[in-house]
Design a protein around this motif. Sequence first.
Motif, PDB file in Angstrom:
ATOM      1  N   ARG A   1       0.836  -1.204   0.000  1.00 33.28           N
ATOM      2  CA  ARG A   1       0.000   0.000   0.000  1.00 33.28           C
ATOM      3  C   ARG A   1       0.871   1.255   0.000  1.00 33.28           C
TER       4      ARG A   1
ATOM      5  N   ARG B   1      -5.424   1.153  -7.430  1.00 32.78           N
ATOM      6  CA  ARG B   1      -5.346  -0.312  -7.407  1.00 32.78           C
ATOM      7  C   ARG B   1      -5.678  -0.884  -8.779  1.00 32.78           C
TER       8      ARG B   1
ATOM      9  N   GLU C   1      -3.529  -6.054  -0.144  1.00 30.71           N
ATOM     10  CA  GLU C   1      -3.346  -4.845   0.655  1.00 30.71           C
ATOM     11  C   GLU C   1      -4.051  -4.922   2.006  1.00 30.71           C
TER      12      GLU C   1
ATOM     13  N   SER D   1      -6.512  -5.947  -3.958  1.00 30.53           N
ATOM     14  CA  SER D   1      -7.183  -5.386  -2.776  1.00 30.53           C
ATOM     15  C   SER D   1      -7.026  -6.314  -1.575  1.00 30.53           C
TER      16      SER D   1
ATOM     17  N   ARG E   1       2.410   1.779  -3.442  1.00 29.36           N
ATOM     18  CA  ARG E   1       1.391   2.188  -4.408  1.00 29.36           C
ATOM     19  C   ARG E   1       0.987   3.635  -4.185  1.00 29.36           C
ATOM     20  N   GLU E   2       0.782   4.013  -2.944  1.00 26.59           N
ATOM     21  CA  GLU E   2       0.368   5.379  -2.651  1.00 26.59           C
ATOM     22  C   GLU E   2       1.464   6.389  -2.974  1.00 26.59           C
TER      23      GLU E   2
END
Length: 91
Positions: free
Chosen positions: A33, A43, A61, A58, A36-37
């Motif tokens: 996460r 996502r 994460e 999902s 990715r952020e």
Amino acid sequence: MIAPGRPSAGGGELIATTEEGDRVTSEFPNQLRRLRERRRISRRVLAELCGISKSALSRYERGERVPTLTDAEALADFFEVSLDRLCGREK
């Protein structure tokens, strides 16, 4: 814990656990996460780029599912990090 080399329902091998297995699997969702952020990527887009379903990503994460080795490698390659880093074993 999941046994090393045990095939998953998706056909790939699940990430093998070690004596640190609990920490590795609990850090993976956070690392994924965070990476990715930092890239400011959704996502949906990450899943498409890595060939992973959005629902699987999902679940990774949220820590509800352990990724296959194939999926973990695709994610590590995308973020240009080692599997150890992705699993929280390396800073």
